[in-house]
Write a protein that holds these residues in place. Structure first.
Motif, short mmCIF file in Angstrom:
data_model
loop_
_atom_site.label_atom_id
_atom_site.label_comp_id
_atom_site.label_asym_id
_atom_site.label_seq_id
_atom_site.Cartn_x
_atom_site.Cartn_y
_atom_site.Cartn_z
N LEU A 264 0.82 -1.21 0.00
CA LEU A 264 0.00 0.00 0.00
C LEU A 264 0.86 1.26 0.00
O LEU A 264 0.58 2.23 -0.72
N ALA A 265 1.94 1.27 0.79
CA ALA A 265 2.81 2.44 0.87
C ALA A 265 3.45 2.75 -0.48
O ALA A 265 3.49 3.90 -0.92
N VAL A 266 3.94 1.70 -1.16
CA VAL A 266 4.59 1.90 -2.47
C VAL A 266 3.59 2.40 -3.50
O VAL A 266 3.86 3.34 -4.26
N VAL A 267 2.40 1.78 -3.52
CA VAL A 267 1.40 2.17 -4.52
C VAL A 267 0.87 3.57 -4.25
O VAL A 267 0.68 4.37 -5.18
N MET A 268 0.62 3.91 -2.98
CA MET A 268 0.14 5.26 -2.66
C MET A 268 1.16 6.31 -3.06
O MET A 268 0.80 7.36 -3.60
N ARG A 269 2.45 6.06 -2.81
CA ARG A 269 3.47 7.02 -3.23
C ARG A 269 3.46 7.17 -4.75
O ARG A 269 3.56 8.27 -5.29
N GLY A 270 3.33 6.04 -5.46
CA GLY A 270 3.28 6.09 -6.91
C GLY A 270 2.10 6.89 -7.43
O GLY A 270 2.21 7.64 -8.41
N LEU A 271 0.96 6.77 -6.75
CA LEU A 271 -0.23 7.53 -7.16
C LEU A 271 -0.04 9.02 -6.91
O LEU A 271 -0.37 9.86 -7.74
N VAL A 272 0.50 9.36 -5.73
CA VAL A 272 0.72 10.77 -5.39
C VAL A 272 1.74 11.41 -6.33
O VAL A 272 1.58 12.55 -6.76
N MET A 273 2.81 10.68 -6.67
CA MET A 273 3.86 11.21 -7.52
C MET A 273 3.54 11.06 -9.01
O MET A 273 4.34 11.39 -9.86
N ARG A 274 2.35 10.56 -9.33
CA ARG A 274 1.91 10.37 -10.73
C ARG A 274 2.86 9.47 -11.50
O ARG A 274 3.18 9.71 -12.66
N GLU A 275 3.33 8.41 -10.84
CA GLU A 275 4.26 7.49 -11.48
C GLU A 275 3.56 6.24 -12.02
O GLU A 275 4.21 5.34 -12.55
N ILE A 276 2.23 6.19 -11.88
CA ILE A 276 1.49 4.98 -12.30
C ILE A 276 0.48 5.38 -13.37
O ILE A 276 -0.63 5.82 -13.05
N PRO A 277 0.82 5.25 -14.65
CA PRO A 277 -0.16 5.54 -15.70
C PRO A 277 -1.28 4.51 -15.70
O PRO A 277 -1.08 3.34 -15.30
N ARG A 278 -2.44 4.92 -16.15
CA ARG A 278 -3.62 4.04 -16.08
C ARG A 278 -3.42 2.75 -16.87
O ARG A 278 -3.93 1.70 -16.49
N ARG B 201 -0.99 0.94 -17.09
CA ARG B 201 -0.07 -0.03 -16.45
C ARG B 201 -0.61 -0.55 -15.11
O ARG B 201 0.12 -1.17 -14.35
N PHE B 202 -1.90 -0.31 -14.84
CA PHE B 202 -2.48 -0.79 -13.59
C PHE B 202 -2.38 -2.32 -13.47
O PHE B 202 -2.00 -2.86 -12.44
N THR B 203 -2.73 -3.02 -14.58
CA THR B 203 -2.71 -4.49 -14.55
C THR B 203 -1.30 -4.99 -14.28
O THR B 203 -1.09 -5.93 -13.50
N GLN B 204 -0.31 -4.36 -14.94
CA GLN B 204 1.08 -4.76 -14.74
C GLN B 204 1.50 -4.59 -13.28
O GLN B 204 2.19 -5.44 -12.71
N LEU B 205 1.04 -3.49 -12.66
CA LEU B 205 1.39 -3.23 -11.26
C LEU B 205 0.77 -4.28 -10.34
O LEU B 205 1.43 -4.79 -9.43
N ILE B 206 -0.50 -4.63 -10.59
CA ILE B 206 -1.18 -5.62 -9.76
C ILE B 206 -0.48 -6.98 -9.86
O ILE B 206 -0.26 -7.67 -8.87
#
Length: 385
Positions: free
Chosen positions: A318-332, A334-339
């Motif tokens: 959760l901490a890694v993903v939340m930081r990625g969301l706040v820093m805009r490092e997770i494009p939509r 690539r959500f599946t790849q992240l999961i």
């Protein structure tokens, strides 16, 4: 002891020099006490503080003002700020609130309310300098001197035609270095604009890639509507991220440290009920295996171990993903790849921690089957977490 007039004079002077600090101090009170304090101050001082507090807090205070006082305090407010406040006011206060504004200001408030949440139209400001392409550099400089407050936070002049179609942009630095007789069209550069419906995520990426202080906002016909500052986008994204963080932990996004007790209770109690329901669900699962646990009581020793490791693994992800969301490092896209990546990490961690836990259980109690059961439970738990 100083008289009331002396105290009010001191407060007025403090507000004029430190309006932000005064507003912050006011927000430490409950809404009713803050409204009472503003009622006792001279109108100019009260207005200055009222325009500085957050729209959420201003809406809470508004219900404790007489309607005419709310109108007096709201007069002169920027239409964008007024629009945000209007959205949070109770329905019975909206009509007297709008009476404080001119027809043109009400039109701008309606325009502001027509834009989607978290869009460029919601965060743009109407204060900008737009000049015709035939305006000379000398004329432009003279106009800037007369209305310098309009550009002090953007540093750009926008070149438009009679229908407000955006043609180009001139920085104040280029303007000062140019020949006074030259028309703006001869020194203007290409301009990058953003659509009024662009969301804040895309807007933040544009600022990051292009390094502008501000960007012009246009409609679908390329007509200039306003200007959005990088500073404002950053503030809004930070506020959005903090709201998301509060919501994630079950507190309302609009709750502040000194919100009223009743407001905080309303924001939190539903989430606590949801947590209570999930806790009973977990208890029901344990109850389903009550017979087995009664026969093999040692399993109860390992329940908190397995559950605790699951909580830790979930918090890491959760901490890694939340930081990625706040820093805009997770494009939509690539959500599946992240999961899938997080699931793989959970599986590998589960295998390693599960084998270690299983070996400890086997060694401790001399039962290999216990080690296998606890190890498998740990693998599944970390994968799901």
């Amino acid at each position: 002891m100083p008289s009331e007039d002396v105290l009010i004079n001191l407060i007025s002077r403090y507000v004029s020099y430190h309006p932000g600090s005064a507003a912050q101090a006011l927000e430490s009170l409950n809404a009713e006490s803050a409204a009472s304090a503003l009622m006792q101050l001279p109108l100019p001082t009260a207005k200055e503080i009222f325009h500085q507090v957050s729209e959420t807090y201003a809406a809470q205070m508004a219900s404790h003002f007489p309607p005419e006082r709310l109108g007096e305090l709201s007069a002169g407010m920027d239409p964008e700020q007024a629009g945000r406040l209007f959205q949070q006011l109770p329905s019975e206060l909206r009509k007297p609130f709008l009476k404080a504004f001119t027809v043109q200001q009400r039109r701008r408030i309606r325009e502001f309310l027509s834009y989607p949440e978290a869009s460029a139209g919601k965060v743009m400001m109407k204060r900008f300098t737009a000049l015709a392409p035939t305006t000379s550099v000398k004329e432009a400089i003279e106009k800037l001197r007369r209305g310098y407050r309009q550009i002090h936070r953007t540093n750009y002049i926008y070149v438009v035609d009679k229908s407000m179609t955006l043609l180009g942009m001139v920085s104040v630095w280029d303007l000062l270095m140019a020949d006074e007789a030259a028309p703006l069209e001869s020194i203007m550069g290409e301009v990058f604009s953003v659509n009024c419906f662009m969301d804040l995520d895309q807007l933040a990426n544009e600022f990051s890639n292009r390094r502008y202080f501000a960007l012009p906002v246009v409609d679908n016909e390329n007509k200039l509507l306003g200007v959005v500052r990088a500073e404002q986008v950053i503030e809004d994204i930070q506020e959005q991220a903090s709201e998301d963080l509060q919501i994630m932990f079950g507190a309302g996004g609009e709750e502040k440290p000194f919100s009223s007790i009743w407001f905080s209770l309303k924001q939190r109690i539903l989430w606590l009920h949801a947590n209570l329901a999930t806790a009973f669900m977990a208890a029901a699962v344990v109850g389903f295996f009550e017979g087995i646990i009664a026969k093999i009581t040692i399993l109860a020793v390992y329940l908190p171990v397995v559950a605790g490791q699951g909580g830790n693994a979930g918090a890491q992800s959760l901490a890694v993903v939340m930081r990625g969301l706040v820093m805009r490092e997770i494009p939509r896209q690539r959500f599946t790849q992240l999961i899938l990546k997080e699931a793989l990490i959970g599986t590998i961690n589960g295998l390693v921690i599960g084998m270690v836990t299983g070996l400890i259980a086997w060694t401790w109690h001399g039962n290999p089957y216990l080690g296998v059961v606890v190890g498998l439970g740990m693998i599944v738990n970390l994968l799901v977490a």
